[in-house]
Design a protein around this motif. Structure first.
Motif, PDB file in Angstrom:
ATOM      1  N   THR A  67       7.300  -8.291   6.725  1.00  9.27           N
ATOM      2  CA  THR A  67       6.363  -8.858   7.687  1.00  9.27           C
ATOM      3  C   THR A  67       6.325 -10.373   7.597  1.00  9.27           C
ATOM      4  O   THR A  67       6.808 -10.980   6.630  1.00  9.27           O
ATOM      5  CB  THR A  67       4.949  -8.312   7.438  1.00  9.27           C
ATOM      6  OG1 THR A  67       4.498  -8.783   6.154  1.00  9.27           O
ATOM      7  CG2 THR A  67       4.921  -6.791   7.482  1.00  9.27           C
ATOM      8  N   LYS A 120       3.624 -11.960   7.087  1.00  9.01           N
ATOM      9  CA  LYS A 120       2.766 -12.188   5.925  1.00  9.01           C
ATOM     10  C   LYS A 120       3.595 -12.186   4.639  1.00  9.01           C
ATOM     11  O   LYS A 120       3.395 -13.032   3.759  1.00  9.01           O
ATOM     12  CB  LYS A 120       1.674 -11.118   5.864  1.00  9.01           C
ATOM     13  CG  LYS A 120       0.721 -11.283   4.708  1.00  9.01           C
ATOM     14  CD  LYS A 120      -0.322 -10.186   4.691  1.00  9.01           C
ATOM     15  CE  LYS A 120      -1.213 -10.366   3.473  1.00  9.01           C
ATOM     16  NZ  LYS A 120      -1.977  -9.195   3.162  1.00  9.01           N
ATOM     17  N   GLU A 147       4.035 -15.250   1.970  1.00  8.16           N
ATOM     18  CA  GLU A 147       3.758 -15.054   0.539  1.00  8.16           C
ATOM     19  C   GLU A 147       4.981 -15.359  -0.321  1.00  8.16           C
ATOM     20  O   GLU A 147       4.846 -15.873  -1.431  1.00  8.16           O
ATOM     21  CB  GLU A 147       3.264 -13.632   0.289  1.00  8.16           C
ATOM     22  CG  GLU A 147       1.868 -13.388   0.812  1.00  8.16           C
ATOM     23  CD  GLU A 147       1.423 -11.934   0.717  1.00  8.16           C
ATOM     24  OE1 GLU A 147       2.229 -11.073   0.280  1.00  8.16           O
ATOM     25  OE2 GLU A 147       0.265 -11.665   1.083  1.00  8.16           O
ATOM     26  N   ASP A 156       2.832 -21.497   6.146  1.00  7.62           N
ATOM     27  CA  ASP A 156       1.770 -21.408   7.143  1.00  7.62           C
ATOM     28  C   ASP A 156       1.104 -22.775   7.304  1.00  7.62           C
ATOM     29  O   ASP A 156       0.561 -23.326   6.354  1.00  7.62           O
ATOM     30  CB  ASP A 156       0.738 -20.373   6.713  1.00  7.62           C
ATOM     31  CG  ASP A 156      -0.346 -20.125   7.746  1.00  7.62           C
ATOM     32  OD1 ASP A 156      -0.289 -20.750   8.836  1.00  7.62           O
ATOM     33  OD2 ASP A 156      -1.238 -19.315   7.480  1.00  7.62           O
ATOM     34  N   ASP A 182       2.652  -9.904  13.052  1.00  4.05           N
ATOM     35  CA  ASP A 182       2.586  -8.600  12.392  1.00  4.05           C
ATOM     36  C   ASP A 182       1.747  -7.588  13.167  1.00  4.05           C
ATOM     37  O   ASP A 182       1.995  -6.390  13.101  1.00  4.05           O
ATOM     38  CB  ASP A 182       2.010  -8.748  10.982  1.00  4.05           C
ATOM     39  CG  ASP A 182       2.918  -9.566  10.076  1.00  4.05           C
ATOM     40  OD1 ASP A 182       4.114  -9.729  10.403  1.00  4.05           O
ATOM     41  OD2 ASP A 182       2.424 -10.043   9.038  1.00  4.05           O
TER      42      ASP A 182
END
Length: 129
Positions: free
Chosen positions: A16, A18, A22, A28, A115
Motif C-alpha cells: 500500500t 501507507k 512507512e 509524505d 489506499d
C-alpha cells in the motif's frame, strides 16, 4: 451486480501507499502541501526527496533548507496543476545545485487512487513509476 474477474482469487500480497511511506520509499509531505493550497495528500519519491529537497551541507551553508526547497517544489507543482486537466503532469522547478548554479529540473506528478480509493498525488522523477 459487481462480478469481477478477480473475485474468485485470493490476494497473496499488496503493497500500500501507507507501506511505502512507512518504508521510506515515499515521503509524505501532505501538511506542507496543504499550506501551499494543495487539497489532496502528497508524497514524494525518496529519489526526489534525496536529490532535490534535502540540501547538501554546502548548500545549507548557503541558506538552502529542506523547508524552502520543499515549498518551491510544491508551489511550482500547484501552479502547474491549476492549469492542467490531466491526472499525469510534468512540470519544472529551479534548484540551486552543488556548484551554486540554478538547475531546471523536470518532475512528473500523478494524481491517482490512494489506499482507500481517495485522490492522492505522487511527485517523482520522470523515469520513475
Amino acid at each position: 451486480m459487481n462480478n469481477s474477474f478477480f473475485d474468485d482469487f485470493d490476494l497473496v500480497y499488496s503493497y500500500t501507499r501507507k507501506d511505502a511511506i512507512e518504508d521510506g520509499v515515499l515521503v509524505d509531505v501532505s501538511s506542507t502541501a496543504k499550506e501551499a493550497g494543495i487539497n489532496f495528500p502528497v508524497a514524494l519519491t525518496s529519489t526526489v526527496w534525496e536529490l532535490y529537497v534535502v540540501p547538501s551541507d554546502s548548500l545549507e551553508d548557503s541558506g538552502q533548507s529542506v523547508a524552502g526547497r520543499l515549498w518551491d517544489l510544491l508551489w511550482m507543482f500547484r501552479n502547474y496543476a491549476l492549469r492542467s486537466n490531466s491526472s499525469l503532469m510534468h512540470f519544472n522547478c529551479l534548484f540551486l545545485n552543488s556548484t551554486r548554479h540554478l538547475e531546471e529540473v523536470r518532475f512528473k506528478a500523478l494524481c491517482g487512487p490512494g489506499d482507500n480509493h481517495e485522490p492522492v498525488i505522487t511527485i517523482m522523477m520522470p523515469w520513475e513509476d
